[in-house]
Design a protein around this motif. Structure first.
Motif, PDB file in Angstrom:
ATOM      1  N   LEU A  72      39.733  39.879  32.073  1.00  0.00           N
ATOM      2  CA  LEU A  72      38.487  39.135  32.183  1.00  0.00           C
ATOM      3  C   LEU A  72      37.547  39.525  31.040  1.00  0.00           C
ATOM      4  O   LEU A  72      37.613  40.649  30.534  1.00  0.00           O
ATOM      5  CB  LEU A  72      37.814  39.391  33.532  1.00  0.00           C
ATOM      6  N   PRO A  73      36.667  38.617  30.630  1.00  0.00           N
ATOM      7  CA  PRO A  73      35.781  38.921  29.501  1.00  0.00           C
ATOM      8  C   PRO A  73      34.794  40.033  29.827  1.00  0.00           C
ATOM      9  O   PRO A  73      34.522  40.326  31.000  1.00  0.00           O
ATOM     10  CB  PRO A  73      35.067  37.590  29.248  1.00  0.00           C
ATOM     11  N   ASP A  74      34.233  40.618  28.778  1.00  0.00           N
ATOM     12  CA  ASP A  74      33.342  41.759  28.942  1.00  0.00           C
ATOM     13  C   ASP A  74      32.104  41.441  29.768  1.00  0.00           C
ATOM     14  O   ASP A  74      31.501  42.338  30.363  1.00  0.00           O
ATOM     15  CB  ASP A  74      32.890  42.284  27.569  1.00  0.00           C
ATOM     16  N   HIS A  75      31.694  40.163  29.811  1.00  0.00           N
ATOM     17  CA  HIS A  75      30.461  39.845  30.531  1.00  0.00           C
ATOM     18  C   HIS A  75      30.615  39.985  32.042  1.00  0.00           C
ATOM     19  O   HIS A  75      29.611  39.996  32.764  1.00  0.00           O
ATOM     20  CB  HIS A  75      29.969  38.430  30.178  1.00  0.00           C
ATOM     21  N   VAL A  76      31.845  40.091  32.546  1.00  0.00           N
ATOM     22  CA  VAL A  76      32.054  40.284  33.989  1.00  0.00           C
ATOM     23  C   VAL A  76      31.858  41.766  34.301  1.00  0.00           C
ATOM     24  O   VAL A  76      32.723  42.592  34.017  1.00  0.00           O
ATOM     25  CB  VAL A  76      33.451  39.808  34.427  1.00  0.00           C
ATOM     26  N   ALA A  77      30.723  42.089  34.890  1.00  0.00           N
ATOM     27  CA  ALA A  77      30.369  43.501  35.074  1.00  0.00           C
ATOM     28  C   ALA A  77      31.167  44.179  36.181  1.00  0.00           C
ATOM     29  O   ALA A  77      31.511  45.349  36.087  1.00  0.00           O
ATOM     30  CB  ALA A  77      28.873  43.610  35.374  1.00  0.00           C
ATOM     31  N   GLY A  78      31.445  43.447  37.243  1.00  0.00           N
ATOM     32  CA  GLY A  78      32.172  44.026  38.373  1.00  0.00           C
ATOM     33  C   GLY A  78      31.238  44.762  39.320  1.00  0.00           C
ATOM     34  O   GLY A  78      30.381  45.540  38.895  1.00  0.00           O
ATOM     35  N   LEU A  79      31.393  44.488  40.599  1.00  0.00           N
ATOM     36  CA  LEU A  79      30.588  45.139  41.635  1.00  0.00           C
ATOM     37  C   LEU A  79      31.529  45.755  42.656  1.00  0.00           C
ATOM     38  O   LEU A  79      32.303  45.052  43.303  1.00  0.00           O
ATOM     39  CB  LEU A  79      29.670  44.118  42.325  1.00  0.00           C
ATOM     40  N   SER A  80      31.466  47.063  42.805  1.00  0.00           N
ATOM     41  CA  SER A  80      32.313  47.769  43.762  1.00  0.00           C
ATOM     42  C   SER A  80      31.513  48.095  45.012  1.00  0.00           C
ATOM     43  O   SER A  80      30.355  48.508  44.932  1.00  0.00           O
ATOM     44  CB  SER A  80      32.856  49.067  43.161  1.00  0.00           C
ATOM     45  N   ILE A  81      32.138  47.895  46.175  1.00  0.00           N
ATOM     46  CA  ILE A  81      31.472  48.199  47.431  1.00  0.00           C
ATOM     47  C   ILE A  81      32.369  49.091  48.284  1.00  0.00           C
ATOM     48  O   ILE A  81      33.587  49.092  48.139  1.00  0.00           O
ATOM     49  CB  ILE A  81      31.101  46.920  48.218  1.00  0.00           C
ATOM     50  N   ASP A  82      31.723  49.845  49.168  1.00  0.00           N
ATOM     51  CA  ASP A  82      32.463  50.689  50.107  1.00  0.00           C
ATOM     52  C   ASP A  82      31.805  50.578  51.468  1.00  0.00           C
ATOM     53  O   ASP A  82      30.743  51.139  51.698  1.00  0.00           O
ATOM     54  CB  ASP A  82      32.476  52.145  49.639  1.00  0.00           C
ATOM     55  N   ARG A  83      32.387  49.768  52.333  1.00  0.00           N
ATOM     56  CA  ARG A  83      32.008  49.775  53.738  1.00  0.00           C
ATOM     57  C   ARG A  83      33.271  50.084  54.534  1.00  0.00           C
ATOM     58  O   ARG A  83      33.509  49.527  55.604  1.00  0.00           O
ATOM     59  CB  ARG A  83      31.359  48.466  54.138  1.00  0.00           C
ATOM     60  N   GLN A  84      34.077  50.983  53.960  1.00  0.00           N
ATOM     61  CA  GLN A  84      35.330  51.390  54.573  1.00  0.00           C
ATOM     62  C   GLN A  84      36.171  50.166  54.921  1.00  0.00           C
ATOM     63  O   GLN A  84      36.304  49.262  54.134  1.00  0.00           O
ATOM     64  CB  GLN A  84      35.050  52.295  55.777  1.00  0.00           C
ATOM     65  N   CYS A  85      36.744  50.107  56.109  1.00  0.00           N
ATOM     66  CA  CYS A  85      37.677  49.034  56.446  1.00  0.00           C
ATOM     67  C   CYS A  85      37.035  47.649  56.361  1.00  0.00           C
ATOM     68  O   CYS A  85      37.715  46.660  56.065  1.00  0.00           O
ATOM     69  CB  CYS A  85      38.228  49.224  57.850  1.00  0.00           C
ATOM     70  N   ALA A  86      35.732  47.552  56.613  1.00  0.00           N
ATOM     71  CA  ALA A  86      35.056  46.253  56.635  1.00  0.00           C
ATOM     72  C   ALA A  86      34.815  45.687  55.243  1.00  0.00           C
ATOM     73  O   ALA A  86      34.498  44.509  55.100  1.00  0.00           O
ATOM     74  CB  ALA A  86      33.728  46.366  57.384  1.00  0.00           C
ATOM     75  N   GLY A  87      34.973  46.508  54.208  1.00  0.00           N
ATOM     76  CA  GLY A  87      34.589  46.099  52.865  1.00  0.00           C
ATOM     77  C   GLY A  87      35.304  44.872  52.340  1.00  0.00           C
ATOM     78  O   GLY A  87      34.727  44.080  51.583  1.00  0.00           O
ATOM     79  N   GLY A  88      36.565  44.684  52.717  1.00  0.00           N
ATOM     80  CA  GLY A  88      37.323  43.554  52.207  1.00  0.00           C
ATOM     81  C   GLY A  88      36.791  42.216  52.673  1.00  0.00           C
ATOM     82  O   GLY A  88      36.907  41.207  51.968  1.00  0.00           O
ATOM     83  N   LEU A  89      36.191  42.164  53.871  1.00  0.00           N
ATOM     84  CA  LEU A  89      35.526  40.948  54.328  1.00  0.00           C
ATOM     85  C   LEU A  89      34.103  40.865  53.799  1.00  0.00           C
ATOM     86  O   LEU A  89      33.601  39.785  53.484  1.00  0.00           O
ATOM     87  CB  LEU A  89      35.511  40.874  55.862  1.00  0.00           C
TER      88      LEU A  89
END
Length: 366
Positions: A72-89
């Motif tokens: 993906l191009p550099d402008h896609v910063a990416g956001l990481s989340i952690d709500r344990q098992c619920a994070g994928g939803l």
């Protein structure tokens, strides 16, 4: 304005130490992300954001890592989340919020987890004692209300009078359904020779009865094994959906709710109720449900408490027959739900509980 999922792809779910054990987060996640974009007919330069759930990695914004590895191009910063098992939803609900607010047009949302390659975590002490390895971080500030997950599940089974036999029977059915099911075209990207979930097996009552006891009624047969896996959905605005002339699934909405932190298995019932109210749907409108099976007792309680028709739940087997790659599990359920609804139409529900007494539910409709 309604957000739409126009593509959904996952890897197989492989128990830790298996075929994915040499794959880092980026080498596990990037091919699946690229496959989802290809399936959607979206080019990398059209992507505004990647939201990625990860629970046991080493931090460092794995969304950015996977985005760059996927080309993906550099402008896609990416956001990481952690709500344990619920994070994928939760990643999907955040994607919905971004596109419906007009802040983004194309968001790739999902989760990646590698139990096999997770870093070792060390707890430090103020008195200078040597650091101590640990697996489960604290989920509440009160140690007496922060039980081990298996202990919490066993306490829950006692509270609701759900026997070990009932839990084992649920697990047996999960494996039976998984063995009988065939993955949908486009559901699973073959990686390391894995083109279906390898853990599903014939689980007989006698075999379940001999399973190692983890705690009380909780055994190795009726709780999900730790696993590696990745899953992504491409979420787009109404405008992009119409421009592409895509076939897809409307992401109607969802909710995350908290419950008593020492009784996490009850949280999905509240989340499902809130998701139904948010979308104006009723439980009788649900034609297919993907309910997380971290523990059989939790799935049983969720189905009973929400009033779901068991015949519509986990029709291709659940996590007991696949494994539980924590941060990816919610999106894996959403990917399965997406492909089911694309094939059969209807309205679907995905729900998952998480440590600390929280849960997320979302509703999709064809």
């Amino acid at each position: 304005m309604t957000a739409h999922i126009i593509a959904a792809c996952r890897s197989a779910v492989v128990p830790r130490g298996g075929a994915f054990s040499a794959l880092s987060l980026d080498t596990l996640g990037a091919p699946v992300l690229r496959a989802a974009l290809l399936q959607a007919g979206i080019t990398p330069d059209q992507v505004d954001e990647v939201i990625l759930s990860n629970a046991i990695g080493g931090g460092g914004n794995p969304a950015r890592l996977v985005s760059l590895a996927a080309g993906l191009p550099d402008h896609v910063a990416g956001l990481s989340i952690d709500r344990q098992c619920a994070g994928g939803l939760d990643a999907l609900l955040l994607a919905k919020a971004l596109v419906e607010s007009g802040a983004a047009q194309v968001v790739v949302a999902g989760g990646v987890e590698s139990y096999s390659r997770r870093p070792q975590r060390l707890r430090t002490f103020a008195n200078g004692r040597p650091p101590q390895p640990y697996d489960q971080p604290p989920f509440t500030p009160w140690p007496d209300r922060d039980p081990d997950m298996a202990e919490a599940a066993d306490k829950f089974s006692e509270t609701l009078d759900i026997s070990r036999a009932a839990q084992d029977d649920w697990a047996i059915r999960s494996h039976e359904k998984a063995l009988a099911a065939t993955p949908y075209d486009g559901e699973i990207l073959s990686l390391e020779g894995q083109d279906r979930d390898p853990f599903a097996r014939l689980l007989f009552p006698a075999l379940a009865a001999r399973a190692k006891v983890v705690c009380g009624t909780i055994t190795a047969a009726n709780m999900a094994v730790a696993a590696d896996g990745a899953a992504f959905c491409v979420v787009v605005s109404e405008q992009i959906y119409r421009q592409l002339g895509s076939k897809g699934i409307a992401l109607l909405g969802g909710a995350t709710r908290g419950h008593a932190p020492d009784m996490p298995a009850l949280a999905p019932v509240a989340a499902i109720d809130a998701a139904l109210k948010t979308t104006g749907m009723r439980i009788c409108d649900i034609t297919n449900a993907e309910v997380m099976e971290a523990f059989a007792v939790q799935a049983i309680a969720c189905v009973q408490g929400a009033g779901l028709n068991p015949a519509f739940v986990n029709t291709g087997g659940g996590a007991l027959a696949r494994g539980h790659p924590i941060g990816a599990s919610g999106t894996i359920n959403a990917v399965r739900l997406y492909h089911t609804l694309m094939a059969e139409n209807g309205t679907g529900l995905a729900a998952i509980a998480a440590a600390g007494g929280i849960a997320t539910a979302l509703i999709l409709t064809a």
